[in-house]
Write a protein that holds these residues in place. Structure first.
Motif, PDB file in Angstrom:
ATOM      1  N   VAL A  79       0.862  -1.174   0.000  1.00  0.00           N
ATOM      2  CA  VAL A  79       0.000   0.000   0.000  1.00  0.00           C
ATOM      3  C   VAL A  79       0.900   1.227   0.000  1.00  0.00           C
ATOM      4  O   VAL A  79       1.860   1.311   0.771  1.00  0.00           O
ATOM      5  CB  VAL A  79      -0.908   0.025   1.248  1.00  0.00           C
ATOM      6  N   GLU A 112      -7.550  -8.250  -2.239  1.00  0.00           N
ATOM      7  CA  GLU A 112      -8.706  -7.463  -1.789  1.00  0.00           C
ATOM      8  C   GLU A 112      -8.488  -5.953  -1.747  1.00  0.00           C
ATOM      9  O   GLU A 112      -9.242  -5.233  -1.093  1.00  0.00           O
ATOM     10  CB  GLU A 112      -9.182  -7.944  -0.402  1.00  0.00           C
ATOM     11  N   VAL A 113      -7.517  -5.453  -2.482  1.00  0.00           N
ATOM     12  CA  VAL A 113      -7.307  -3.996  -2.458  1.00  0.00           C
ATOM     13  C   VAL A 113      -8.439  -3.248  -3.146  1.00  0.00           C
ATOM     14  O   VAL A 113      -8.661  -2.049  -2.879  1.00  0.00           O
ATOM     15  CB  VAL A 113      -5.942  -3.598  -3.076  1.00  0.00           C
ATOM     16  N   GLU A 161     -11.435  -3.642  -2.514  1.00  0.00           N
ATOM     17  CA  GLU A 161     -12.349  -3.315  -1.422  1.00  0.00           C
ATOM     18  C   GLU A 161     -11.745  -2.266  -0.493  1.00  0.00           C
ATOM     19  O   GLU A 161     -12.444  -1.388   0.018  1.00  0.00           O
ATOM     20  CB  GLU A 161     -12.686  -4.578  -0.608  1.00  0.00           C
ATOM     21  N   LEU A 162     -10.440  -2.335  -0.266  1.00  0.00           N
ATOM     22  CA  LEU A 162      -9.780  -1.419   0.658  1.00  0.00           C
ATOM     23  C   LEU A 162      -9.730   0.022   0.147  1.00  0.00           C
ATOM     24  O   LEU A 162      -9.777   0.961   0.939  1.00  0.00           O
ATOM     25  CB  LEU A 162      -8.347  -1.893   0.920  1.00  0.00           C
ATOM     26  N   GLY A 191     -11.640   3.308   1.445  1.00  0.00           N
ATOM     27  CA  GLY A 191     -11.255   4.076   2.622  1.00  0.00           C
ATOM     28  C   GLY A 191     -10.525   5.351   2.254  1.00  0.00           C
ATOM     29  O   GLY A 191     -10.792   6.436   2.811  1.00  0.00           O
ATOM     30  N   THR A 203      -6.714  -6.943  10.465  1.00  0.00           N
ATOM     31  CA  THR A 203      -7.336  -6.683   9.165  1.00  0.00           C
ATOM     32  C   THR A 203      -6.276  -6.254   8.158  1.00  0.00           C
ATOM     33  O   THR A 203      -5.199  -5.774   8.526  1.00  0.00           O
ATOM     34  CB  THR A 203      -8.380  -5.554   9.246  1.00  0.00           C
ATOM     35  N   LEU A 204      -6.621  -6.403   6.895  1.00  0.00           N
ATOM     36  CA  LEU A 204      -5.762  -5.894   5.835  1.00  0.00           C
ATOM     37  C   LEU A 204      -5.719  -4.371   5.870  1.00  0.00           C
ATOM     38  O   LEU A 204      -4.722  -3.757   5.488  1.00  0.00           O
ATOM     39  CB  LEU A 204      -6.259  -6.369   4.460  1.00  0.00           C
ATOM     40  N   SER A 205      -6.806  -3.751   6.342  1.00  0.00           N
ATOM     41  CA  SER A 205      -6.881  -2.292   6.355  1.00  0.00           C
ATOM     42  C   SER A 205      -5.823  -1.658   7.245  1.00  0.00           C
ATOM     43  O   SER A 205      -5.503  -0.466   7.079  1.00  0.00           O
ATOM     44  CB  SER A 205      -8.272  -1.839   6.801  1.00  0.00           C
ATOM     45  N   MET A 220      -3.216   0.252   5.483  1.00  0.00           N
ATOM     46  CA  MET A 220      -3.530   1.622   5.074  1.00  0.00           C
ATOM     47  C   MET A 220      -3.026   2.608   6.124  1.00  0.00           C
ATOM     48  O   MET A 220      -2.452   3.650   5.802  1.00  0.00           O
ATOM     49  CB  MET A 220      -5.029   1.768   4.857  1.00  0.00           C
TER      50      MET A 220
END
Length: 464
Positions: free
Chosen positions: A395, A415-416, A418-419, A422, A445-447, A450
């Motif tokens: 990211v 899944e970026v 979806e991310l 944000g 979470t993957l978030s 970020m």
């Protein structure tokens, strides 16, 4: 006698049908004209069915690599007809859903080929019958179609456009993908995961050329590792059916032209706007290389004629069309909507790995004269990514060093797509690095990546 409406929309894609619903909500009497299937290209032949195919190839990839998760899956295979059938059923389900939405919102659906005959007047041909419509306002939402190679038109047999590539009757053994934008890379990813030998030819120096250079470089390595052959800075000088396949004349970087035979080729070199033969020329509607010129509200230079979506130019994205439709309708209804801000439109590529971005690339921000703070965080530093077995990617965030404005965000990995929202919300709210740093992100979470990328831009990354 012609039927009279407050608004008639020509085209029922994600721009047209969304505009129709919003117009009805605002109390306008609305009709929508469609020559093929409600939902347009995106729903029936683009965004949705391709994602159904890509989901199949993703699961197939996981099944083939089940051992890495401690699982066993022997004799893994697929039935191509059933793969295609699932994709078509998904599109069919959503097409039926749009029909239901039109009925629920009291939008009149007029099937046939529509032509704008004068300001406020449309003629819809339905076989031997013609229906006349009057409207205070007309929105043109006719979309676009795949661009053919000038020397080799798609035949649906060995030379395909995206429409042919979505309903194959046979699996390519050796596939040539011409063009490395989102569509080309997605189909390359799908067919490679399903077992085809894939080559991508791209005239420009790098694949996914609109993305940040670091993302392009990462995707180059990732796709090459998966077995896809990438030929960048490479031209195509000829393409013709040959025996049971197709022969391509490929001009390499060194100027040498090499002939190579493939079982199939997919042409993914862009689109052509559907502006011909719908009456715009006679009215004097201004266009630029076929695309209708509009202001930030969707207005053309002709009073009462509006345009939205792919027919108005880049970016050619469904969500851009939908948002343009809502802005135009709210303006028609007498509201005060904000003008379209294309800088806040996210772009997504649903390959393996996925790519997503919003705002300026690092290079574009530098060209614009900004002093930058850039943060970057790798998937390998994130616990959730490691647990998922998806530890490849990163990211990246780009900030204005003077104001803390988030200028751009760029992601590659699981899944970026979806991310990315944000960061889109952050840009829409004009959030600075300070608010993002103080935001609590759920764990695991993957978030979290970020957050770490933002922290990294200011030398505060915790896990990297």
């Amino acid at each position: 006698m012609a039927d009279t409406y407050d608004l008639v929309i020509l085209g029922s894609g994600p721009g047209g049908y969304v505009a129709a619903i919003r117009a009805s909500q605002l109390g306008l009497k609305v009709a929508i004209v469609e020559r093929e299937r409600l939902g347009g290209i995106c729903l029936n032949w683009g965004c949705i069915p391709t994602k159904a195919l890509l989901r199949t190839s993703e699961i197939y990839h996981y099944m083939q690599n089940a051992e890495s998760y401690g699982l066993k899956a022997d004799n893994v295979g697929f039935d191509l007809a059933k793969v295609v059938d699932r994709s078509r059923k998904v599109a069919g389900q959503l097409n039926a859903g749009v029909k239901g939405l039109m009925k629920k919102n009291k939008v009149t659906v007029v099937e046939g080929v529509g032509t704008v005959t004068a300001k406020g007047k449309l003629s819809v041909k339905q076989g031997d019958k013609t229906v006349e419509l009057d409207a205070k306002n007309i929105i043109v939402a006719t979309g676009a179609r795949a661009r053919d190679l000038p020397f080799a038109k798609a035949d649906g047999k060995t030379i395909w456009t995206y429409r042919h590539a979505m309903v194959p009757t046979e699996m390519p053994t050796k596939l040539l993908v011409i063009g490395s934008g989102a569509i080309g890379v997605e189909f390359a990813s799908f067919y490679n995961d399903m077992g085809a030998d894939v080559t991508i030819v791209e005239m420009l120096p790098r694949i996914l050329p609109v993305e940040d250079e670091e993302v392009s470089a990462f995707m180059d390595k990732a796709l090459t590792k998966q077995g896809i052959k990438l030929l960048t800075g490479t031209g195509l000088e000829g393409l013709a059916p040959s025996g049971n396949g197709v022969t391509a004349k490929i001009k390499h970087k060194d100027g040498k032209v090499v002939e190579e035979t493939f079982s199939h080729a997919i042409v993914a070199i862009g689109i052509v706007p559907n502006t011909e033969n719908i009456g715009l020329e006679a009215l004097g509607v201004e266009t630029d290389r076929g695309h209708i010129k509009t202001d930030g509200y969707g207005r053309t230079n002709v009073d009462g004629i509006w345009a939205i979506g792919d027919v108005t130019g880049a970016p050619w994205l469904a969500h851009k069309a939908s948002h343009e439709g809502i802005i135009a309708v709210e303006k028609i209804a007498g509201g005060s909507p904000h003008q379209m801000n294309k800088a806040n439109i996210p772009g997504c590529t649903y390959s393996r790995p996925q790519v997503a971005s919003v705002g300026m690339t690092e290079a574009k921000a530098k060209e614009a004269g900004y002093e930058l703070k850039v943060g970057k965080f790798p998937f390998i530093g994130n616990g959730k990514a490691i647990a998922l077995g998806e530890a490849e990617g990163f990211v990246k965030t780009v900030f204005d060093a003077k104001t803390g404005e988030l200028l751009g965000a760029h992601m590659v990995g699981a899944e970026v797509t979806e991310l990315i929202q944000g960061y889109v919300v952050a840009r829409q709210l004009e959030t600075t690095e300070a608010e993002l740093m103080e935001t609590v992100f759920a764990h695991p979470t993957l978030s979290e990546m970020m957050h770490e990328s933002v922290l990294g831009a200011y030398g505060r990354s915790i896990h990297y």
